[in-house]
Design a protein around this motif. Structure first.
Motif, short mmCIF file in Angstrom:
data_model
loop_
_atom_site.label_atom_id
_atom_site.label_comp_id
_atom_site.label_asym_id
_atom_site.label_seq_id
_atom_site.Cartn_x
_atom_site.Cartn_y
_atom_site.Cartn_z
N PRO A 1 0.89 -1.34 -0.01
CA PRO A 1 0.10 0.09 -0.08
C PRO A 1 0.90 1.39 -0.04
O PRO A 1 1.76 1.38 0.68
N GLU A 2 0.45 2.33 -0.49
CA GLU A 2 1.27 3.48 -0.94
C GLU A 2 1.37 4.19 0.63
O GLU A 2 2.56 4.47 0.98
N GLU A 3 0.46 4.07 1.47
CA GLU A 3 0.41 4.64 2.70
C GLU A 3 1.54 3.94 3.83
O GLU A 3 1.97 4.28 4.63
N PHE B 1 4.44 2.43 2.31
CA PHE B 1 5.79 2.55 1.73
C PHE B 1 6.88 3.28 2.53
O PHE B 1 8.13 2.45 2.54
N ASP B 2 6.61 4.60 2.74
CA ASP B 2 7.55 5.37 3.57
C ASP B 2 7.87 4.72 4.79
O ASP B 2 9.03 4.76 5.14
N THR C 1 14.38 6.01 -4.52
CA THR C 1 13.48 5.15 -5.00
C THR C 1 13.03 5.42 -6.60
O THR C 1 13.51 6.55 -7.25
N GLN D 1 9.77 5.78 -9.66
CA GLN D 1 8.41 6.27 -9.74
C GLN D 1 7.70 5.32 -10.90
O GLN D 1 7.14 6.06 -11.88
N GLY E 1 3.45 5.08 -9.42
CA GLY E 1 3.82 4.42 -8.05
C GLY E 1 5.29 4.76 -7.75
O GLY E 1 5.79 5.46 -8.38
N ARG E 2 5.41 4.17 -6.55
CA ARG E 2 6.82 4.10 -5.99
C ARG E 2 7.49 2.94 -6.02
O ARG E 2 6.88 1.97 -5.61
N THR F 1 4.52 0.25 -5.29
CA THR F 1 2.91 0.68 -4.76
C THR F 1 2.02 0.40 -5.99
O THR F 1 1.00 0.63 -5.71
N ARG F 2 2.63 0.21 -7.23
CA ARG F 2 1.69 0.22 -8.34
C ARG F 2 2.14 -1.02 -9.19
O ARG F 2 3.43 -1.18 -9.43
#
Length: 129
Positions: free
Chosen positions: A70-72, A74-75, A100, A102, A106-107, A123-124
């Motif tokens: 999930p994108e949220e 990743f960090d 990273t 893109q 996504g990342r 993330t994608r």
């Protein structure tokens, strides 16, 4: 053709199954399950487990494992890599440290696990023709 075939589990060779399973679980924010015979599972939450299998008598052949995350989250994964001193890269050949990518809107990032498996978080999903 319609199919209902799904991946259920995958054995991951490791020189120390606990170390490798705990490393991946910690970075991805998952838990290590109870031993199942010679395997130590990490449940990925989508019905698939990675079953770590200790193999000490011969070298471990590096494999590539890609995780759609999930994108949220990743960090947080990047922060956990930094906290344990593991270098991450923007590319699969590990030539762009501390960066990273893109890809596909996504990342993503790549890093090595304790046995040299090339781990990817993205993330994608990749766009396929």
């Amino acid at each position: 053709m319609t199919t209902s075939v799904q991946l259920d589990h995958h054995a991951v060779y490791a020189t120390d199954r606990r170390l490798s399973a705990e490393f991946l679980a910690a970075i991805l924010g998952l838990a290590v399950g109870a031993p199942f015979g010679p395997f130590l599972p990490v449940d990925l939450g989508n019905g698939v487990t990675l079953d770590y299998y200790e193999k000490r008598d011969e070298p471990i052949q590096s494999q590539h494992y890609a995780f759609l995350v999930p994108e949220e989250q990743f960090d947080g994964m990047i922060a956990r890599l930094e906290a344990v001193g593991v270098t991450y890269y923007a590319d699969p050949h590990h030539t762009e440290p501390g960066r990273t990518n893109q890809l596909f809107g996504g990342r993503g990032a790549y890093f090595a696990d304790p046995d040299g498996h090339n781990i990817e978080i993205l993330t994608r999903p990749y766009v396929r023709p």
